[in-house]
Design a protein around this motif. Structure first.
Motif, mmCIF file in Angstrom:
data_model
loop_
_atom_site.group_PDB
_atom_site.id
_atom_site.type_symbol
_atom_site.label_atom_id
_atom_site.label_comp_id
_atom_site.label_asym_id
_atom_site.label_seq_id
_atom_site.Cartn_x
_atom_site.Cartn_y
_atom_site.Cartn_z
ATOM 1 N N LEU A 97 77.818 -1.931 -69.199
ATOM 2 C CA LEU A 97 77.528 -1.516 -67.825
ATOM 3 C C LEU A 97 78.463 -0.415 -67.323
ATOM 4 N N PRO A 98 79.790 -0.618 -67.325
ATOM 5 C CA PRO A 98 80.645 0.470 -66.832
ATOM 6 C C PRO A 98 80.541 1.724 -67.700
ATOM 7 N N ILE A 99 80.396 1.525 -69.014
ATOM 8 C CA ILE A 99 80.281 2.685 -69.910
ATOM 9 C C ILE A 99 78.990 3.442 -69.617
ATOM 10 N N GLY A 100 77.872 2.693 -69.526
ATOM 11 C CA GLY A 100 76.583 3.331 -69.304
ATOM 12 C C GLY A 100 76.484 4.017 -67.952
ATOM 13 N N ILE A 101 76.997 3.380 -66.907
ATOM 14 C CA ILE A 101 76.935 3.969 -65.570
ATOM 15 C C ILE A 101 77.766 5.249 -65.514
ATOM 16 N N ALA A 102 78.968 5.216 -66.098
ATOM 17 C CA ALA A 102 79.813 6.417 -66.113
ATOM 18 C C ALA A 102 79.121 7.550 -66.884
ATOM 19 N N ALA A 103 78.515 7.214 -68.040
ATOM 20 C CA ALA A 103 77.823 8.227 -68.825
ATOM 21 C C ALA A 103 76.632 8.797 -68.057
ATOM 22 N N LEU A 104 75.921 7.931 -67.313
ATOM 23 C CA LEU A 104 74.786 8.395 -66.507
ATOM 24 C C LEU A 104 75.231 9.393 -65.444
ATOM 25 N N VAL A 105 76.311 9.088 -64.750
ATOM 26 C CA VAL A 105 76.809 9.968 -63.694
ATOM 27 C C VAL A 105 77.187 11.330 -64.269
ATOM 28 N N VAL A 106 77.921 11.320 -65.373
ATOM 29 C CA VAL A 106 78.364 12.581 -65.982
ATOM 30 C C VAL A 106 77.171 13.367 -66.515
ATOM 31 N N ALA A 107 76.256 12.678 -67.203
ATOM 32 C CA ALA A 107 75.105 13.365 -67.785
ATOM 33 C C ALA A 107 74.208 13.967 -66.708
ATOM 34 N N ALA A 108 73.980 13.212 -65.618
ATOM 35 C CA ALA A 108 73.116 13.712 -64.546
ATOM 36 C C ALA A 108 73.701 14.965 -63.902
#
Length: 496
Positions: free
Chosen positions: A185-196
């Motif tokens: 969860l924290p890894i995926g959410i952080a990656a989503l924010v950066v990727a977006a």
């Protein structure tokens, strides 16, 4: 609402934030590698918490690889049509959400369903990475990117069982095995924010027709194969299991025929038909399925033997995988650095021989075990030697198989190899899990491990025979990913 991500025409020269794209791609790959291996050490805890038996455990582990492999090539096609950034974000969001669902699963049936969903999300997510990197890097930088990518992914695979054991044994906040999935969860959410924010937009080709018929044939054929392999041992191998496997073979044959007809009609097939007419490539697919089926299955049995047979905790079982992982890293470093270039195809023949030597040593080490004083040191030599042979093969195998295909077929070929690797791993979980649990039911855990070693030896001998049909020299690593735009699914190397 304005999308803050830049478009290619908003920048001049190399994209400013391109190295952040590499970081996000690596994070996404590591999430998948962790989920492919981290659950291996959760068996006893799943049994206590959800009442998961041997069959349920096999589906939790192998079901993920099944839907991942069955959907990888389709995922690459969706990226071609709708844009890789869009599909990457959708896949990452789905993967993170399905991880939360896995962590919240109230029973084993729900967990299996959510794992299947997680694998499907991974099939959308993972194929986009290579295309995004190729869109934002070029020349020497692209070669450097591939040089970074490989070792980091190898490290992700090594960390999986160790991290899983640490999380389960730590029982943080009383979450137990659920923390294995919540870590995403924290890894995926952080990656989503950066990727977006930082991955640039680039439109896909909306004129491209996605071959849903071919995708459905692949998914159905994979399911018809893995379902009886998982259920057969439990049900006593009734007639339907054999009919299902026969139907699977027919399904794959129909898929090959359908792909040729799709191409002949002027449409874009999932798989470039020319690939299926190359004997070295099709034989190489068989070799990949045999090798990774044996590798993933044996790794699972090693963990089950340590936890169920020798009563290791999850943390101890995770650390018990280190000799195999370190041996694999050493073998891969030696093979990738110079051995494959110097001796060519022979590295693929020496590797399985070293694995067989390790398996033989492990057989005799198991025979001499004292259950009262057992430690991982008792089987360390055999496991480590087998790992060295494994690494020698993994570092070179995809390059030799891809050497049989033309440059404009590399993208499609890479996607097919990745899919076969994942499905092969799922089959390995089913077969080796059944072999081990058949003996474990009578508390003959050493006999179960012996059975797995015999099965692996048979697969390695078959793989060794196949290597003589591969090209004598492999394709250089920076050319394995090609420049074709036909499906950007990359070889998905799992080292666990």
């Amino acid at each position: 609402m304005h999308d803050p991500s830049p478009t290619p025409d908003e920048t001049t020269g190399p994209y400013r934030w391109r190295w952040l794209i590499l970081a996000v791609m690596i994070v996404a790959e590591i999430m998948d590698l962790l989920d492919a291996s981290i659950v291996n050490v959760a068996g006893p805890d799943l049994e206590k918490s959800l009442g998961a038996g041997s069959l349920g455990l096999q589906w939790v582990i192998g079901g993920y690889a099944l839907t991942l492999g069955a959907g990888l090539v389709l995922g690459g096609r969706l990226g071609d049509r709708y844009g890789r950034r869009r599909m990457f974000l959708a896949g990452l969001a789905a993967f993170t959400t399905s991880s939360l669902l896995c962590a919240a699963a109230p029973n084993i049936g729900s967990l299996i369903a959510f794992r299947l969903l997680q694998g499907a999300a991974g099939a959308i997510l993972l194929p986009q990475g290579l295309g995004l990197l190729r869109e934002n890097f070029s020349g020497p930088e692209l070669t450097k990117v591939f040089a970074i990518f490989g070792p980091v992914l190898g490290l992700g695979g090594i960390v999986g069982p160790v991290l899983g054991g640490f999380l389960i044994e730590g029982d943080f906040f009383g979450l137990g095995w659920r923390s294995v999935f919540l870590i995403n969860l924290p890894i995926g959410i952080a990656a989503l924010v950066v990727a977006a924010k930082f991955v640039p937009r680039k439109a896909g080709d909306r004129t491209l027709r996605v071959d849903l018929t071919g995708a459905a044939l692949v998914a159905a054929s994979c399911a018809l194969l893995v379902l009886p392999l998982n259920q057969g041992q439990e049900n006593g191998w009734p007639l339907w299991t054999w009919l299902s496997m026969a139907a699977s073979a027919i399904g794959f044959a129909l898929f090959a025929l359908q792909q040729r007809r799709t191409a002949a009609a002027g449409h874009e097939p999932l798989v470039t038909p020319g690939l299926l007419r190359k004997p070295a490539f099709t034989v190489g697919l068989g070799g990949i399925a045999l090798f990774f089926g044996g590798l993933v299955g044996t790794q699972l049995v090693l963990t089950l033997f340590l936890q169920i047979g020798q009563h290791f905790t999850a943390g101890e079982a995770g650390l018990g995988n280190l000799p195999l992982a370190v041996g694999t890293a050493i073998g891969g470093a030696v093979s990738g650095a110079f051995l494959a270039d110097r001796i060519g195809r022979k590295v693929l023949q020496i590797g399985p021989l070293v694995q067989l030597a390790g398996a033989a040593a492990l057989w005799f080490e198991l025979d001499g075990l004292d259950a009262a004083s057992f430690s991982i040191l008792d089987i360390l030599p055999g496991v480590a030697v087998a790992g060295i042979g494994t690494g020698m093969v993994i570092a070179a195998l995809f390059g030799f198989v891809l050497a049989a295909v033309d440059d404009d077929e590399i993208g499609s070929a890479s996607g097919v190899l990745s899919a076969v690797q994942a499905v092969g791993g799922s089959i390995g979980v089913a077969v080796f899990g059944s072999v081990f649990f058949a003996r474990a039911e009578t508390a003959d855990f050493t006999g179960g491990f012996h059975g797995a070693l015999i099965a692996q030896a048979c697969l390695l001998v078959a793989f060794l025979a196949i290597t003589f049909l591969l090209p004598k020299q492999g394709r250089p690593d920076d050319e394995q990913h090609g420049t074709a735009t036909v499906s950007d699914a990359q070889p998905h190397l799992t080292v666990t």
